[in-house]
Scaffold this motif. Structure first.
Motif, short mmCIF file in Angstrom:
data_model
loop_
_atom_site.label_atom_id
_atom_site.label_comp_id
_atom_site.label_asym_id
_atom_site.label_seq_id
_atom_site.Cartn_x
_atom_site.Cartn_y
_atom_site.Cartn_z
N LYS A 1 0.84 -1.22 0.00
CA LYS A 1 0.00 0.00 0.00
C LYS A 1 0.86 1.26 0.00
CE LYS A 1 -4.31 -1.51 2.05
NZ LYS A 1 -4.02 -2.46 3.12
N THR A 2 1.88 1.24 0.88
CA THR A 2 2.79 2.39 0.95
C THR A 2 4.22 1.87 0.96
OG1 THR A 2 2.37 2.32 3.31
CG2 THR A 2 1.30 4.10 2.11
N HIS A 3 5.13 2.65 0.39
CA HIS A 3 6.52 2.19 0.26
C HIS A 3 7.49 3.38 0.32
CE1 HIS A 3 5.08 3.30 -3.68
NE2 HIS A 3 4.22 2.30 -3.61
N PRO A 4 7.41 4.14 1.42
CA PRO A 4 8.22 5.37 1.49
C PRO A 4 9.73 5.11 1.44
CG PRO A 4 7.20 4.87 3.63
CD PRO A 4 6.58 3.96 2.63
N THR A 5 10.18 3.98 1.99
CA THR A 5 11.64 3.75 2.01
C THR A 5 12.13 3.40 0.62
OG1 THR A 5 11.09 2.70 4.12
CG2 THR A 5 13.41 2.77 3.52
N LEU A 6 11.34 2.61 -0.12
CA LEU A 6 11.71 2.33 -1.52
C LEU A 6 11.73 3.63 -2.32
CD1 LEU A 6 12.28 0.52 -3.98
CD2 LEU A 6 9.80 0.14 -4.18
#
Ligand code: ACO
Ligand code: LMR
Length: 276
Positions: free
Chosen positions: A168-173
């Protein structure tokens, strides 16, 4: 009454005493009935929880993609040379495994820490790159000997696409991809490599899924266990290289002498009084 002898060890991941073996409290029959696969078994034995399919599939994908990368890489070469020296499976395997570290295959933990640290401190990608340069450190998870922007690593593309589509969310990527945009301006080969990509996606799995509390997620990031993905995966390849060499009846290897530049100078003669 009975006094229980204090236990010398505490162990919480498996139990073989009952009629059925259990992994983290789940009966082995249930492990098979639910078809959780190796990703599910890993989630039980490593993280003591049943992760949703989207994450067990990610783990399986990472293992499949990292299983081998040819005979020329440090670990495979060590395994091959050791097998050709007549050694057994375990010796050949560990000689390969011992090359895994900051430079080869073992950059996941460093990458997870480096990128979360930059993200948590609100540094821009450029600021993180500049900070690493000032500190004289290489960014773990960035750079490859042969893969580059013009010769992309298929493994990284597969992982990236899966996570962008299914998490759903992938801020580190997203942050690591922003760092890659900065580093590849300097050199074509300074891509987000397979270690780095799997590591930052794993951070997003830990931090962004509801399967872990933030504290648990950050504990795993600090603990230094993410390299396990590469270690487990590449063991498959190293074992393959061992069997291959034995099957080929490959003889003892000796490296060609003309491939070494031997430089020697006579050591200074040291006198009894220490004078040279
Ligand atoms: N971060 C910042 N700068 C880097 C990095 C990095 N991770 N890697 C290389 N550079 C820079 C070097 O400082 C050098 O700069 P200079 O020309 O100004 O001196 C330039 O890029 C070229 O460096 P090389 O040492 O020639 O790069 P090489 O291709 O030999 O190294 C390697 C590849 C070992 C992977 C390196 O990039 C590295 O150490 N990366 C970090 C560790 C890592 O992620 N390893 C896992 C690789 S993937 C795997 O093993 C499965
Ligand atoms: C690997 O998976 O072994 C690598 O990406 C390292 C390499 O140089 O191919």
């Amino acid at each position: 009454g009975l006094v229980r002898k204090p236990a010398a060890f505490i162990s919480t991941i498996s139990d073989e005493r009952g009629s059925e073996l259990m992994y983290s409290g789940v009966k082995i029959s249930e492990v098979f009935d639910s078809q959780m696969g190796i990703g599910g078994v890993i989630s039980l034995l490593w993280f003591k929880r049943r992760l949703p399919d989207v994450y067990t599939k990610f783990i399986e994908m990472a293992i499949m993609l990292c299983a081998d990368h040819g005979p020329a890489v440090s670990g495979a070469l060590n395994t091959i040379v050791t097998a050709r020296a007549g050694k057994d499976l375990v010796s050949s395997l560990v000689s390969g495994l011992l090359t895994i570290g900051d430079r080869f295959g073992g950059a996941l933990d460093g990458a997870a820490r480096m990128f979360t640290s930059g993200l948590d401190r609100g540094l821009t990608a450029r600021e993180l790159v500049d900070e690493a340069r000032r500190n004289g450190v290489l960014l773990p998870g960035i750079g490859h000997k042969i893969k580059s922007v013009s010769n992309p690593d298929y493994r990284v593309q597969v992982v990236k696409e899966y996570v962008l589509k299914n998490f759903k969310t992938h801020p580190t990527l997203d942050y690591a991809l922003a760092v890659e945009r900065v580093t590849t301006q300097k050199k074509d080969t300074l891509i987000l490599n397979v270690d780095g990509c799997i590591a930052v996606c794993f951070v997003d799995l830990l931090r962004e899924s509801s399967a872990f509390t933030r504290e648990e997620a950050d504990d795993y990031i600090k603990m230094g266990g993410l390299n396990a993905i590469f270690v487990l995966a590449r063991s498959i390849g190293f074992i393959g290289h061992f069997l291959d060499q034995k099957r080929l009846r490959a003889p003892l290897y000796r490296h060609p002498a003309d491939d070494f530049m031997l430089e020697m100078t006579e050591p200074p003669r040291i006198q009894v009084d220490g004078r040279r």
